[in-house]
Scaffold this motif. Structure first.
Motif, mmCIF file in Angstrom:
data_model
loop_
_atom_site.group_PDB
_atom_site.id
_atom_site.type_symbol
_atom_site.label_atom_id
_atom_site.label_comp_id
_atom_site.label_asym_id
_atom_site.label_seq_id
_atom_site.Cartn_x
_atom_site.Cartn_y
_atom_site.Cartn_z
ATOM 1 N N UNK A 444 27.750 34.974 36.090
ATOM 2 C CA UNK A 444 28.856 35.479 35.273
ATOM 3 C C UNK A 444 30.169 35.292 36.019
ATOM 4 N N UNK A 445 31.157 34.765 35.320
ATOM 5 C CA UNK A 445 32.493 34.557 35.878
ATOM 6 C C UNK A 445 33.365 35.733 35.480
ATOM 7 N N UNK A 446 33.656 36.613 36.416
ATOM 8 C CA UNK A 446 34.411 37.825 36.116
ATOM 9 C C UNK A 446 35.818 37.695 36.695
ATOM 10 N N UNK A 447 36.816 37.898 35.860
ATOM 11 C CA UNK A 447 38.209 37.820 36.328
ATOM 12 C C UNK A 447 39.060 38.704 35.442
ATOM 13 N N UNK A 448 40.353 38.716 35.732
ATOM 14 C CA UNK A 448 41.270 39.569 34.975
ATOM 15 C C UNK A 448 41.516 40.878 35.692
ATOM 16 N N UNK A 449 41.468 41.985 34.945
ATOM 17 C CA UNK A 449 41.822 43.302 35.476
ATOM 18 C C UNK A 449 40.636 43.961 36.184
ATOM 19 N N UNK A 450 40.192 43.331 37.272
ATOM 20 C CA UNK A 450 39.109 43.882 38.090
ATOM 21 C C UNK A 450 39.522 43.772 39.555
ATOM 22 N N UNK A 466 27.495 47.522 33.642
ATOM 23 C CA UNK A 466 26.974 47.379 35.006
ATOM 24 C C UNK A 466 27.667 46.239 35.733
ATOM 25 N N UNK A 467 27.911 45.151 35.029
ATOM 26 C CA UNK A 467 28.609 44.019 35.647
ATOM 27 C C UNK A 467 30.036 44.400 36.019
ATOM 28 N N UNK A 468 30.731 45.060 35.116
ATOM 29 C CA UNK A 468 32.121 45.437 35.392
ATOM 30 C C UNK A 468 32.208 46.490 36.491
ATOM 31 N N UNK A 469 31.187 47.324 36.605
ATOM 32 C CA UNK A 469 31.167 48.307 37.699
ATOM 33 C C UNK A 469 31.060 47.590 39.039
ATOM 34 N N UNK A 470 30.236 46.552 39.098
ATOM 35 C CA UNK A 470 30.139 45.764 40.333
ATOM 36 C C UNK A 470 31.472 45.131 40.685
ATOM 37 N N UNK A 471 32.182 44.660 39.669
ATOM 38 C CA UNK A 471 33.452 43.976 39.893
ATOM 39 C C UNK A 471 34.613 44.941 40.096
ATOM 40 N N UNK A 472 34.397 46.221 39.846
ATOM 41 C CA UNK A 472 35.466 47.194 40.048
ATOM 42 C C UNK A 472 36.515 47.155 38.951
ATOM 43 N N UNK A 473 36.096 47.421 37.728
ATOM 44 C CA UNK A 473 37.037 47.377 36.617
ATOM 45 C C UNK A 473 38.125 48.428 36.808
ATOM 46 N N UNK A 474 39.335 48.064 36.472
ATOM 47 C CA UNK A 474 40.476 48.957 36.659
ATOM 48 C C UNK A 474 40.577 49.965 35.524
ATOM 49 N N UNK A 475 41.413 50.975 35.743
ATOM 50 C CA UNK A 475 41.632 51.993 34.718
ATOM 51 C C UNK A 475 42.367 51.390 33.520
ATOM 52 N N UNK A 476 42.341 52.114 32.421
ATOM 53 C CA UNK A 476 43.066 51.747 31.206
ATOM 54 C C UNK A 476 42.609 50.387 30.665
ATOM 55 N N UNK A 477 41.286 50.181 30.678
ATOM 56 C CA UNK A 477 40.731 48.942 30.141
ATOM 57 C C UNK A 477 41.046 48.857 28.652
ATOM 58 N N UNK A 478 41.620 47.737 28.233
ATOM 59 C CA UNK A 478 42.008 47.548 26.823
ATOM 60 C C UNK A 478 40.964 46.759 26.051
ATOM 61 N N UNK A 479 40.442 45.694 26.669
ATOM 62 C CA UNK A 479 39.481 44.840 25.980
ATOM 63 C C UNK A 479 38.794 43.941 26.995
ATOM 64 N N UNK A 480 37.630 43.410 26.597
ATOM 65 C CA UNK A 480 36.904 42.438 27.407
ATOM 66 C C UNK A 480 36.629 41.227 26.532
#
Length: 610
Positions: A444-450, A466-480
């Motif tokens: 999985x290619x994870x980028x953006x607000x992480x 679970x994937x976004x938790x590994x990548x450290x998703x930031x607060x105030x997530x608007x969309x994926x």
């Protein structure tokens, strides 16, 4: 009457660029000078089959001129056409098809600044404005706003290319105005790119099956690769035979990782069973989907794995020649793969007798030149053959008539490297990973607000949360955004979606090639949708009316909607739906069929323009 370029003549440097690829001309018909003719005393014209068999050197020839000079003049194009016996009108159509070529004079140095989704969210607009202010007319640098450069984990990104012999490149990512200007002004002095391992937050984890060697093995060392299990899978392939390899891949449940999810074993078996010969293997490494960079990381961090996997695939389908079609925007991946192929050939792992098993196989690299549509398999075949990268109608399918009209198996990098663990751990153990319908590990290619963008390897069935938790998703997530520009948006309350082909389909979205772009509320959604529409308008090959016209109408409607909501936007939203349905139902290939997906999901799931 064919197009001709008047009395334009190639310069000595342009002739040298073409001759370095093709060798000196053999007759006046091919553009030999009087002195060359006297030396060879040949006045015959190459034609028929001999001429047709050289057509596939058109794209490498265009690269040769563009790399040496920085652009392709009428004289250079005319000389290349004479050497290859290609009609000038057709060659001009090919040269103007690709974004990285120019048929108009431009400076020897070009700075490509990415303005696509991940970079846009990281301030690409301000970066471009600052770079353009510093490198204006007279600077000797052409600044070009570029679609995705495949460096999303290090956004914002820039790529500097300085023409010459040899051509010089410099990647600056993450970049600033100062770093980008330095890369363009002095490519040789630009800081070295960080290790590919930095793009793999899990690097060093012994449980990784596909990324386990990235950051552990020296990517330039064949011995190091073999010391870490390299070429075990190929020896196993020779032990069980071509049919055994295909059976293992089928039993493992491996499906294509490029987005279509077609069963790989079925494709290989269909290719191998064709009576027409020769058979070909094509590795599609032209990942141009915004947000996608996994194939680049594999090629930069573990290049011998791809060489071994292509050899196994070629053995299984009965091919003796493999083509690696590699993105033109990946200079380091190109260097790593050229080195790996050369070392494998020198050590008897490619060539006339691979591992002394009586099997001949070799790999040739063909560089793309900036065309998203060439990720479609038949458009890729046309590109290799020296034609415009336009998709073909199906049937016949590639397994019957693919590259050069012969049976062809085409897979992307991630699909191929999955074959290595299938053969080393066995099909049952591989199939036990993931779910019943989506087996094995997935990149999985994870980028953006992480906080930790990069490539993640997880078994199918892990959730988006679970994937976004590994990548450290930031607060105030608007969309994926799942699946890249051709994918769809999901809301922050939908993070329990299982990351499988069937799970995302049931959720009304798509997994695609594994792109996961997270956006917080600082990213303006309407501007993001407009950038997606601009991307598809630019990348449409124009062959079919629904896509050629529809992508333009989609962009126009989104321009009108900017700043409007509710009833004011209703008419244009209705138009968008009509245009989107027409593109989805009538376009010849996946580009037009998916160009409306992200916009539709933003309207329906995120309430855009309400």
């Amino acid at each position: 009457m064919d197009l001709h370029f008047g009395d334009s003549k190639p310069t000595d440097e342009e002739r040298a660029a073409v001759d370095a690829l093709l060798g000196p001309p053999e007759s006046s018909w091919e553009g030999a000078t009087r002195d060359e003719m006297r030396a060879a005393d040949l006045r015959w014209a190459r034609g028929g089959r001999a001429a047709r068999e050289r057509r596939d050197l058109l794209l490498p020839g265009l690269h040769a001129v563009n790399d040496r000079i920085g652009w392709i003049s009428e004289g250079a194009l005319g000389y290349l056409c004479r050497r290859l016996t290609v009609p000038p009108a057709e060659a001009y159509g090919v040269a103007t098809f690709y974004a990285m070529f120019s048929v108009k004079p431009r400076p020897a140095t070009v700075l490509h600044v990415c303005t696509d989704l991940a970079c846009a969210a990281a301030g690409a607009s301000e970066l471009c404005a600052g770079v353009e202010a510093r490198l204006g007319p007279g600077s000797g640098v052409a600044v070009e706003r570029s679609p995705c450069l495949g460096l999303c984990e290090r956004a914002p990104a820039a790529l500097a290319v300085r023409a010459g012999d040899p051509v010089r490149t410099a990647v600056s990512a993450p970049t600033t105005v100062e770093r980008a200007v330095l890369a363009a002004s002095a490519p040789d002095s630009a800081p070295e790119e960080p290790s590919a391992a930095l793009a793999v937050p899990q690097a060093g984890d012994p449980a990784l099956m596909l990324l386990g060697r990235v950051g552990v093995v020296d990517p330039a060392s064949l011995d190091d690769y073999r010391a870490h299990g390299g070429y075990t899978a190929l020896r196993q392939a020779f032990a069980i035979g071509p049919a055994g390899v295909t059976r293992e891949v089928t039993d493992a449940g491996l499906v294509g990782r490029g987005g279509a999810a077609f069963p790989t074993g079925r494709k290989w078996q269909a290719t191998a069973s064709q009576p027409d010969h020769p058979h070909y293997l094509v590795c599609n490494a032209d990942e141009s989907e915004p947000g996608t960079f996994k194939d680049r990381v594999v090629m930069e961090g573990d290049p011998y794995a791809l060489v071994e996997a292509m050899t196994i695939a070629g053995y299984a389908v009965g091919a003796h020649k493999g083509y690696l079609y590699l993105r033109g925007e990946y200079p380091r991946a190109l260097a790593r793969m050229e080195h790996a192929i050369g070392q494998a050939r020198a050590r008897g792992l490619l060539g006339d007798d691979v591992l002394s098993q009586g099997y001949a196989f070799d790999i040739e690299i063909r560089r793309g030149a900036g065309a998203y549509i060439c990720g479609e398999e038949t458009a890729l075949f046309n590109s290799i053959e020296g034609y415009r990268g336009e998709p073909r109608s199906k049937p016949p399918f590639p397994v019957e008539k693919g590259l050069f009209g012969k049976p062809t198996a085409e897979n992307n990098v991630e699909t191929l490297v999955n074959v290595l663990p299938i053969l080393t751990v066995g099909a049952p153990a591989y199939a036990a990973i993931g779910t019943g319908s989506s087996t094995g590990p997935k990149l999985f290619c994870v980028s953006g607000s992480v906080e930790r963008p990069g490539i993640y390897e997880l078994p199918f069935g892990a959730t988006l949360g679970e994937l976004l938790e590994l990548a450290g998703v930031r607060d105030r997530l608007r969309a994926v955004l799942l699946g890249g520009a051709a994918g769809g948006f999901v809301r922050p309350d939908e993070l329990d979606i299982p990351l499988t082909f069937e799970g995302t389909r049931e959720a009304g979205t798509t997994l695609g090639s594994g792109v996961v772009l997270a956006f917080d509320d600082t990213v303006p959604l309407p501007r993001l949708l407009l950038r997606i529409a601009e991307f598809f308008r630019d990348e449409s090959c124009g062959q079919c009316v629904p896509c050629r016209v529809g992508t333009v109408r989609q962009e126009e409607a989104l321009h009108r909607i900017v700043g409007r909501t509710g009833a004011d936007a209703a008419a244009d939203i209705t138009l968008l739906r009509e245009v989107g349905r027409a593109m989805k139902d009538a376009s010849i290939c996946g580009l037009g069929q998916t160009a409306w997906n992200a916009v539709e999901s933003a309207i329906d799931r995120l309430g855009a323009y309400e």
